[in-house]
Design a protein around this motif. Structure first.
Motif, PDB file in Angstrom:
ATOM      1  N   ASN A 256      -4.018   3.162   5.890  1.00  0.00           N
ATOM      2  CA  ASN A 256      -3.905   1.710   5.999  1.00  0.00           C
ATOM      3  C   ASN A 256      -2.926   1.321   7.086  1.00  0.00           C
ATOM      4  OD1 ASN A 256      -5.741   1.111   4.045  1.00  0.00           O
ATOM      5  ND2 ASN A 256      -4.268   0.503   2.499  1.00  0.00           N
TER       6      ASN A 256
ATOM      7  N   ALA B 282      -2.861   5.481   1.716  1.00  0.00           N
ATOM      8  CA  ALA B 282      -1.855   4.475   2.061  1.00  0.00           C
ATOM      9  C   ALA B 282      -1.423   4.603   3.522  1.00  0.00           C
ATOM     10  CB  ALA B 282      -0.644   4.616   1.136  1.00  0.00           C
TER      11      ALA B 282
ATOM     12  N   ILE C  13      -5.871   0.515  -2.980  1.00  0.00           N
ATOM     13  CA  ILE C  13      -5.154   0.662  -1.709  1.00  0.00           C
ATOM     14  C   ILE C  13      -6.133   0.644  -0.537  1.00  0.00           C
ATOM     15  CG2 ILE C  13      -3.685   2.196  -0.344  1.00  0.00           C
ATOM     16  CD1 ILE C  13      -2.482   3.216  -2.964  1.00  0.00           C
TER      17      ILE C  13
ATOM     18  N   GLY D 159       0.818  -1.219   0.000  1.00  0.00           N
ATOM     19  CA  GLY D 159       0.000   0.000   0.000  1.00  0.00           C
ATOM     20  C   GLY D 159       0.844   1.257   0.000  1.00  0.00           C
TER      21      GLY D 159
ATOM     22  N   GLY E  48       1.404   4.209  -2.933  1.00  0.00           N
ATOM     23  CA  GLY E  48       1.212   5.626  -2.617  1.00  0.00           C
ATOM     24  C   GLY E  48       2.455   6.448  -2.904  1.00  0.00           C
TER      25      GLY E  48
END
Length: 865
Positions: free
Chosen positions: A374, A371, A753, A104, A108
């Motif tokens: 996450n 991102a 993502i 992720g 990004g």
């Protein structure tokens, strides 16, 4: 639910108790409070806790002597080595979640890097020029009767001369042809088309460009000399030794090479390989103030501002033109802003490429945030696995700062690993990106700016994504952790939900952008322009077929070919008419009434070839001497002149005084960003630049083959070239097409993502609720009810995100659509579709983990309890 002491008492303790014994006292009092609650009840426990807090505050307690040993610094080499060692162990231990985090973040960072490189390239246009801050493009403002101001980049030819003569703040001034001319260059047997400008003598005094050999300033003053670039010198002359040698331009005049300059970079708004003195093409009609067909640039004197120069230029038009009521006034735009700020509103540069720089930057920021979210969500969600580690570290003396340092080091390490993967992504994607966006971006590992950009992204990403987990975990109380009381309220869970809402709000925003931009692009392709651009191709009139004695013969031969429906000639392409003039005059014109019109010189059958609707009157006839001083206008021009039935009425324009013989229905003469301007067509085949050929459907290839034969016959010294009007129309929206591609790809990337994070969170939630699911299954719960239970919480967050982001998305896309004078409608169903897509994608992501958890054997889970 665990009972906690009164918040105000805990605040007094942490605020006023000596720091060196606070942790021990706080832990002891937590244990005592739990004991009092169990034996005496909550009320008495609160009272005893508050009284005990007062007894351990100064002056009732003495400060312990300072420790005899020094705490190691958080940034100590040994500590950092230990941090990274632990970080690597944790990454290898939790491969799935580590992989999701790194993937992720790498996506990004890759997105941020590509867009960062693109933005850096965009904002660097014309920065290569020496002393660029003193160089300005001259634009002209025109005031309309309704109080609005229209600004144009084209200027009349005489403006350059009067600026040089009258404006003391200007050190040098030059005029050039509006667009670079693409003419045939011939040296011996080598010939090819090259771009260049006709420019007045001070061109190289305004633009201080790097010189290879010769003096371009003196060379350009000589009408018989030419200045060329290094690339052109190498192409046509052995070893690039070009000074003093000759070349033929446009198959006509020979020029001596007086200077060779360095090649211009791609970040230049001036694109040329040769420059010739303007006097070679200057004609009497160009000296009219009404013909705005050139660009003018100035270099200001040192320590002079643009405002001072504009004040001196304010009355130049009124001073040198007879019509004082319709006079414009010059304004200056810095050469470094020309590329970014191409659109003016009420006399000020407000938009242009800068809008896309902002959009691209926001998209990069959005994806990087998604991102980072996450990372934060997964780290805080799995904090129970690290809590005892934190508790033990605190008990053995670790300071909170060292624990924060450890977790930040781990997040920065993940960012570094993600950055390495991101570089691989960028390396792979960059060639495709360059072809789509017409760039020459590359990864140069020796470029300091690249490493600065990458380092900044890694550091910011590491700190942003690791800050909350670090602060959250380091703030856990060791006593409660080691007693198994990890839950410290619902704060972290709520925070995770807020982040998921924010994450999907950004994703829905990009989905809306994908739908609206795609819808507008489809509108641009399919809207009725008022002309038929299908099956219409054009050939430039150059060389021998540009001569008035041969152009009509060439046209007649083309018309005889099978497959050709009609033929006409124009001075510019009908989908992009750049020529404007203020020379139009008519009987009954009011003072201060605007007369600025778009103008185009055409041959016969123009209306027929472009299939334009004729409201009244007739088309120009081929080879007609009678039509030489006649005009055809559009509805906007008739409205401007307040003529309801203009056919038969006389106007005065380029061809002198003559009648209006036709009234056309309005058609789009520029991009749909602009309102349709008043348009005047003049019958002047000798002043045209293109031959437009309309073919019968299905016979275009045959016509092209015949055109090539005729071109070799009539114009043997020039290569055969052709283009389609549809292609020229598409070029008007190149930036919009690029935005469409960008929003589509990066929108899907943001959703992917987001789904990565949602997948991991769903897996973690299912793992946490394993026992609950097993009990429910034993009690008879169906698989579908368990899937619904696990999915509902996440879907509720997506719905909240949709409700929050809809007004903002509506406003943003409305602002973008407002840059078009003609646009698609913004319908409510777009937001319904965007929300449905987000919910559907989220449901598919969560359902896998939900179904997996619902289908597990409850016996295995309960056997461990």
């Amino acid at each position: 639910m665990n009972q906690t002491p009164p918040k105000w008492a805990r605040y007094l303790l942490t605020r006023f108790h000596p720091e060196d014994t606070l942790e021990e006292v706080e832990g002891d009092m937590e244990e005592l409070y739990d004991y009092w609650v169990q034996n005496s009840g909550v009320f008495l426990a609160d009272v005893r806790y508050c009284f005990s807090v007062l007894t351990v505050l100064p002056p009732f307690v003495r400060r312990r002597k300072k420790r005899e040993y020094n705490q190691p610094s958080t940034l100590d080499i040994a500590m950092l080595r230990n941090y990274f060692k632990i970080a690597f162990r944790n990454l290898s231990k939790q491969k799935l979640y580590s992989g999701i985090n790194i993937l992720g973040l790498s996506l990004g960072i890759a997105c941020a890097l590509i867009i960062g490189m693109w933005v850096q390239d965009e904002v660097s246009y014309n920065q290569f020029m020496s002393d660029a801050d003193n160089v300005y493009l001259v634009r002209v403002n025109y005031g309309l009767a309704n109080g609005e101001i229209v600004t144009g980049p084209a200027t009349p030819s005489p403006l350059q001369e009067v600026i040089a003569q009258d404006i003391l703040q200007v050190k040098a001034v030059t005029k050039i042809t509006y667009e670079p001319e693409q003419l045939l260059v011939k040296v011996g047997e080598t010939s090819a088309k090259e771009k260049g400008y006709y420019a007045s003598a001070d061109f190289f005094k305004v633009f201080l460009l790097p010189t290879i050999t010769g003096d371009p300033k003196t060379a350009l003053m000589n009408p018989n000399q030419i200045v060329i670039t290094r690339k052109m010198a190498k192409k046509y002359f052995a070893l690039g030794q070009a000074i003093g040698k000759k070349l033929q331009l446009d198959n006509q005049k020979f020029y001596t090479i007086g200077a060779v300059i360095d090649d211009l970079p791609t970040t230049s708004t001036l694109t040329f390989d040769w420059v010739v003195n303007f006097s070679n093409i200057e004609q009497p009609w160009m000296k009219s103030w009404g013909n705005t067909m050139f660009k003018t640039f100035v270099r200001l004197q040192p320590n002079t501002t643009a405002t001072e120069a504009e004040a001196s230029m304010k009355n130049l038009f009124r001073r040198y033109t007879k019509d004082e009521d319709d006079a414009g006034w010059p304004v200056l735009q810095s050469i470094t802003d020309v590329y970014l700020y191409g659109e003016y509103k009420n006399g000020k540069g407000v938009a242009g490429r800068i809008e896309y720089v902002r959009i691209f930057s926001l998209v990069a920021l959005f994806i990087l945030l998604v991102a980072c979210i996450n990372f934060i969500n997964l780290t805080t969600a799995r904090s129970a696995l690290r809590a005892k580690e934190v508790g033990v570290r605190k008990v053995v003396g670790a300071l909170r700062s060292s624990i924060i340092g450890q977790f930040l080091s781990e997040s920065i390490l993940i960012s570094v690993l993600a950055a390495i993967v991101a570089l691989g992504f960028v390396w792979t994607v960059l060639p495709t990106f360059n072809s789509v966006f017409d760039k020459q971006l590359s990864i140069n590992l020796t470029d300091k700016n690249l490493w600065l950009m990458l380092g900044s992204v890694v550091l910011i990403t590491g700190l942003v994504s690791g800050s909350y987990p670090a602060l959250f975990l380091s703030g856990l109380r060791p006593v409660r952790i080691l007693k198994g009381h990890l839950q410290s309220g619902v704060g972290p869970a709520y925070f995770r939900r807020i982040l998921v809402v924010f994450q999907f709000a950004l994703s829905i925003f990009l989905i809306v952008g994908m739908l609206v931009v795609g819808r507008q692009m489809n509108y641009l392709k399919t809207t009725n322009l008022g002309i038929n651009r299908e099956n219409v191709l054009y050939v430039p009139l150059e060389g021998e077929i540009a001569q008035s004695t041969k152009v009509e013969a060439f046209r007649d031969e083309v018309m005889r070919q099978r497959g050709v429906a009609s033929v006409t000639m124009t001075s510019s392409l009908p989908v992009d008419i750049q020529g404007t003039s203020g020379d139009l005059d008519w009987q009954g014109r009011e003072p201060k009434q605007p007369s600025n019109v778009a103008a185009m010189q055409v041959g016969g059958d123009f209306i027929r070839t472009m299939n334009i609707q004729l409201i009244e009157g007739r088309d120009f006839r081929t080879n007609s001497q009678v039509d030489s001083n006649s005009y055809i206008i559009n509805e906007a021009a008739a409205k401007m002149m307040n003529m309801e039935s203009p056919v038969g009425k006389e106007v005065k324009f380029w061809q002198g005084k003559g009648p209006i013989i036709g009234l056309m229905k309005d058609f789009h003469i520029n991009s749909l960003h602009q309102q349709i301007m008043p348009l005047v067509l003049c019958f002047n085949p000798a002043g045209t630049n293109y031959l437009l050929i309309k073919t019968h459907a299905g016979q275009t290839e045959q016509v092209i083959a015949e055109l090539e034969k005729l071109t070799k016959q009539f114009n043997p010294n020039y290569p055969f070239t052709y283009h389609f009007v549809d292609e020229a129309y598409g070029n008007l929206y190149k930036a919009e097409q690029q935005v469409n591609i960008l929003v589509n790809y990066f929108g899907m990337l943001a959703i992917f993502i987001s789904c990565l994070g949602l997948f991991a969170l769903a897996a973690f939630t299912a793992e946490q609720r394993k026992k609950e699911i097993s009990v429910r299954k034993v009690l008879g719960a169906s698989v579908s009810s368990i899937v619904a239970m696990l999915s509902t919480d996440f879907l509720r967050l997506i719905v909240i995100a949709l409700i929050i982001i809809t007004p903002l998305a509506w406003w943003a896309v409305s602002e973008w659509l407002d840059t078009f004078a003609y646009k698609t409608t913004l319908s409510w169903w777009i937001f319904v579709v965007a929300g449905s897509l987000a919910i559907g994608i989220a449901l598919m992501t969560v359902s896998y983990q939900s179904i997996k958890a619902a289908l597990m054997n409850p016996v295995k889970s309960l056997k461990n309890e």
